[in-house]
Design an enzyme around this catalytic site. Structure first.
Site, PDB file in Angstrom:
ATOM      1  N   HIS A 160       0.929  -1.216  -0.273  1.00 14.52           N
ATOM      2  CA  HIS A 160      -0.004   0.080  -0.147  1.00 14.52           C
ATOM      3  C   HIS A 160       0.773   1.386  -0.039  1.00 14.52           C
ATOM      4  O   HIS A 160       0.176   2.592  -0.182  1.00 14.52           O
ATOM      5  CB  HIS A 160      -1.001   0.207   1.272  1.00 14.52           C
ATOM      6  CG  HIS A 160      -2.203   0.601   1.023  1.00 14.52           C
ATOM      7  ND1 HIS A 160      -2.392   1.655  -0.107  1.00 14.52           N
ATOM      8  CD2 HIS A 160      -3.339   0.581   1.583  1.00 14.52           C
ATOM      9  CE1 HIS A 160      -3.806   1.759  -0.097  1.00 14.52           C
ATOM     10  NE2 HIS A 160      -4.305   1.517   1.047  1.00 14.52           N
ATOM     11  N   ASP A 168      -2.365   2.322  -4.703  1.00 16.01           N
ATOM     12  CA  ASP A 168      -3.294   2.537  -4.181  1.00 16.01           C
ATOM     13  C   ASP A 168      -4.470   1.781  -4.359  1.00 16.01           C
ATOM     14  O   ASP A 168      -4.294   0.958  -5.353  1.00 16.01           O
ATOM     15  CB  ASP A 168      -3.524   4.121  -4.950  1.00 16.01           C
ATOM     16  CG  ASP A 168      -2.646   4.987  -4.233  1.00 16.01           C
ATOM     17  OD1 ASP A 168      -1.970   5.003  -3.126  1.00 16.01           O
ATOM     18  OD2 ASP A 168      -2.245   6.202  -5.170  1.00 16.01           O
TER      19      ASP A 168
END
Length: 419
Positions: free
Chosen positions: A390, A394
């Site tokens: 992450h 995204d």
């Protein structure tokens, strides 16, 4: 009379230490020249260490699971000649003798000489021990066939069990002992030290989980059309072509999807903060072996077709299963596929193969009722459970990537169209 010191060999490629995973001798044991005395592991490759001299083991410098530095003393052997230190390069490979050899004569330490062996060779009878002498490959073969090596008489040096000994064991109609059912309450506990590949897997998983903030995205894929195509291709394949599974199609779909999102075919150095995009698509295929989880790598998937992907994947899977895969074949991936086949379940949360930024988890295919607008129809459905770093990927990018893969798998003709 002298004493030779065998040091931890230099296994190359800048490796500073190796893990001791197996002893074939103990203090007080006689050894012959070229007899394998230990096995060490580094970067998932196991190397056997033979003795360059004949003598008696007087000292062992490490225990199973210890990490031993290159050039550190590993074994001391008392010999009849002058002492010294053995070079630390890897010696030439030793081929186990297939013929019966005479037993090792006892050392006469008072005279400093080794008596000559009897002229006629005598059969060596292995003395039952807690852990019979055998190479990792022989142990794997015995384990896969349910054979207790303590039942097998070894014909190699010092009673070492060879593959031929197990074949002879089968030829005489011997069968493995049946499993014993022990009734009653069990109150024992067992502590198992993680060594070798199992410890490396634990370290790699800890590294990934502690450093990478995972995000997992799950999507269902209608595999009906692809399964029909796969069945047709398998039916019409040439004799030299491998049987196709779902994975080669997924590999080609990944190649097309990462071409549109290069950040997903990348590795991230969290010490320097540098993301490296890779033009080559080296796909790791997580594979379960008797020794544990390994990730053989299909290199340059972007330059391979469906059949070539399948052939290379099968070759690497067999090498990983038998323990013959090289270090180069088990490293350098840029993105990984994790699949448990029929055991794939409905959803999984795969752990990213550090330092990559994405892993695609394949769940099992099952027939489910799907609403087509007027009625429910049976369709072959499969979930993809994919995890992403992450810090780099995204949620929108993860979803876009998985949706592109879904379109390619649901319309498999697109996989074969060059863009």
């Amino acid at each position: 009379m002298g004493e030779f010191t065998i040091k931890m060999p230099d296994v190359g490629e800048g490796v500073a230490e190796a893990e001791l995973v197996e002893w074939h001798v103990k203090a007080g044991d006689p050894v012959r020249e070229d007899m394998v005395i230990a096995a060490v592991m580094t970067d998932k490759a196991t190397v056997e260490i033979p003795s360059p001299v004949t003598g008696i083991v007087v000292w062992l410098g490490a225990e199973i699971g210890d990490r031993v530095a290159v050039k550190a003393p590993l074994v001391r052997i008392e010999t009849a000649g002058e002492g010294g230190e053995i070079r630390t390069e890897i010696p030439a490979a030793v081929t186990p003798a297939k013929a019966l050899e005479p037993p090792l004569p006892a050392l006469d330490l008072t005279k400093g000489t080794v008596p000559k062996a009897a002229t006629a060779p005598r059969e060596i009878v292995a003395v039952p021990a807690e852990k019979p002498l055998a190479s990792p490959a022989v142990r794997l073969f015995a384990r896969e066939n349910g054979i207790d090596l303590r039942q097998v008489t070894g014909s190699g040096p010092a009673g070492r069990i060879l593959r031929e000994d197990i074949d002879q064991f089968f030829a005489h109609g011997a069968a493995p002992f049946p499993a014993q059912v022990v009734p009653g309450r069990k109150t024992t506990t067992e502590e198992i030290k993680l060594t070798g590949l199992r410890r490396r897997i634990a370290e790699k998983m800890s590294l990934s989980a502690s450093r990478i903030p995972h995000i997992t995205y799950v999507e269902e894929i209608d595999m009906t059309a692809l399964e029909e195509l796969r069945a047709t291709m398998n039916r019409d394949r040439k004799p030299e072509q491998p049987k196709l599974t779902v994975l080669p199609f997924l590999m080609r779909a990944i190649v097309k999807a990462v071409a549109e999102q290069p950040n997903l075919n990348a590795t991230f150095d969290d010490h320097t903060g540098v993301l490296t995009r890779h033009g080559a698509v080296h796909i790791g295929i997580a594979a379960q072996t008797p020794a544990g989880l390994v990730v053989p790598v299909v290199r340059h998937t972007e330059a391979r077709g469906i059949w070539d992907c399948a052939s290379e994947m099968n070759r690497l899977a067999e090498a990983a299963r038998t323990g013959s895969a090289t270090r180069d074949e088990l490293g350098g991936s840029t993105i990984t596929i994790s699949s448990l086949g029929a055991l794939g379940g409905i959803v999984s949360t795969p752990v990213i193969n550090h330092p990559e930024v994405a892993i695609i988890g394949v769940n099992k295919i099952a027939v489910r009722p799907v609403w087509d607008g007027t009625q429910f129809v049976p369709r072959k459905m499969m979930n993809l459970s994919s995890s992403f770093d992450h810090r780099i990927v995204d949620g929108w990018d993860a979803a876009t990537f998985v949706q592109r893969v879904r379109v390619l798998l649901e319309t498999p003709a697109l996989i074969f169209i060059e863009s």
